[in-house]
Scaffold this motif. Sequence first.
Motif, PDB file in Angstrom:
ATOM      1  N   SER A 361       0.861  -1.174   0.000  1.00  0.00           N
ATOM      2  CA  SER A 361       0.000   0.000   0.000  1.00  0.00           C
ATOM      3  C   SER A 361       0.904   1.233   0.000  1.00  0.00           C
ATOM      4  N   VAL A 362       0.369   2.384  -0.353  1.00  0.00           N
ATOM      5  CA  VAL A 362       1.174   3.609  -0.299  1.00  0.00           C
ATOM      6  C   VAL A 362       1.600   3.863   1.140  1.00  0.00           C
ATOM      7  N   VAL A 363       0.653   3.696   2.065  1.00  0.00           N
ATOM      8  CA  VAL A 363       0.934   3.917   3.491  1.00  0.00           C
ATOM      9  C   VAL A 363       0.659   2.633   4.262  1.00  0.00           C
ATOM     10  N   GLY A 364       1.583   2.298   5.156  1.00  0.00           N
ATOM     11  CA  GLY A 364       1.433   1.099   5.982  1.00  0.00           C
ATOM     12  C   GLY A 364       2.736   0.817   6.706  1.00  0.00           C
ATOM     13  N   PRO A 365       2.789  -0.239   7.503  1.00  0.00           N
ATOM     14  CA  PRO A 365       4.062  -0.594   8.167  1.00  0.00           C
ATOM     15  C   PRO A 365       5.125  -0.960   7.136  1.00  0.00           C
ATOM     16  N   ARG A 366       6.329  -0.451   7.311  1.00  0.00           N
ATOM     17  CA  ARG A 366       7.395  -0.772   6.364  1.00  0.00           C
ATOM     18  C   ARG A 366       7.770  -2.246   6.456  1.00  0.00           C
ATOM     19  N   PRO A 367       7.875  -2.941   5.301  1.00  0.00           N
ATOM     20  CA  PRO A 367       8.252  -4.361   5.334  1.00  0.00           C
ATOM     21  C   PRO A 367       9.747  -4.519   5.600  1.00  0.00           C
TER      22      PRO A 367
END
Length: 450
Positions: A361-367
Amino acid sequence: MQRHTGRFSIYIRPFSYLLDLIIINFLATILLINSLNSFYYHLFISFSWIVISWNIGFYEVYRFTKSSEIVEKIGKQYAVFILVNFAYIGYFLKFSDPSTILKFISTAMFLIAFEKLFIYYFLRKFRVVYGGNFRRVVIVGEEKHTSHLVEFFNENPNYGYKLLQSFDLKTNKKEKIQECFEFVKENKIDEIYCALADVSNTDVNNFIDFADNNLKTLKFLPDEKELTSRNLKLDYYGYIPIVSLRNIPLDDTANKLIKRTFDLIFSFIIIVGLLSWLTPILALLIKLESKGPIFFKQKRNGLNYHEFDCFKFRSMTINEIADIEQVSKNDPRITKIGKFIRKTSIDELPQFFNVFLGEMSVVGPRPHMVSHTEMYAKKVDKFMVRHFIKPGITGLAQTNGYRGEVETETDIINRVKYDIYYLENWTLLLDIKIVFLTVFNTIKGEEKAY
């Protein structure tokens, strides 16, 4: 540690939206007179249908939803859709023949009701006959508090729950709880149901920590005394109340659709408007400085812990430890062009392809790298909770100073705290705010951007 639930409702609901809109617009075309078959009227009935359905929860049908509730939703949708149509036509078109509109809406609702109930009963039959889309569950608690739920699961396989084990806490409670945890991990259990009347606050916290750290869904059979004293999310399986402690806004279909639409539009703009001309320029500069591919791809963990290839512009020389060792300040592996694109976060732009493909997603927890994810999952409490939603190119933690290298344990702990806050408090406005803060911080320059 991978989570396989076999859930396909995420595909069924968008399909239902699309099919219903096709039915409505097709019937409007063949049943209504030419004066009503304008582009604006078709736009109106499509938009109003979606707005009404969101407000009454028309598509919020779960495996434990009763058929009577579905019929009630159909009745509400029918009544409100008729009212808004008559209001629109009476105000804008001054149309005076209500029977035509009534025939159109009644026919549409009959077909949609048939389709909705057909899918509902087909899925129930599919679960029983083919064993598809089942969720593997365990129940924890004394028999007197759990017998109704055990009976419900055993007698209603069409709901799609497969009870594998029940743990009676009447004796040796600590040992039974630990036995339950081991069983859940070894047998790939999806959901844990626990009777609140049989566990202490410490036990509840242990269950929550275990479920969070192992990416399991935890639900409770409430103690009747507790129902009025807590603010909990309550569902009913038949007549049995079930409590969920963690409410994730992005589990809601409407919110998923909003976020996915935002992701598709935003990623399409970046891919066409920026990457289409920037990629050839960077390709030339990267190739001129060092041998190797233009793009760097790395296995990372995403939604439900599934692995995917995360794309970046290559910013380092080819090295054997790229998938093991995190980049540090003044890292000798970083090329000259790599230093620039990392400082400006340009190296992350190919991840918009991951967004467009639905992996991010554009925004979310960084993998994180797979090796780091496994390490942090063992060391950091609730780290696995981040995988209940899609990872992002940027996130709340990154806009609050926790981007780049994890230098201390405090860095990763605070990153997880921000990620969980985001997961439990998501709104579209929060996403937009994070995007703007990310752009602002990139222009301003960040200390850990290396």
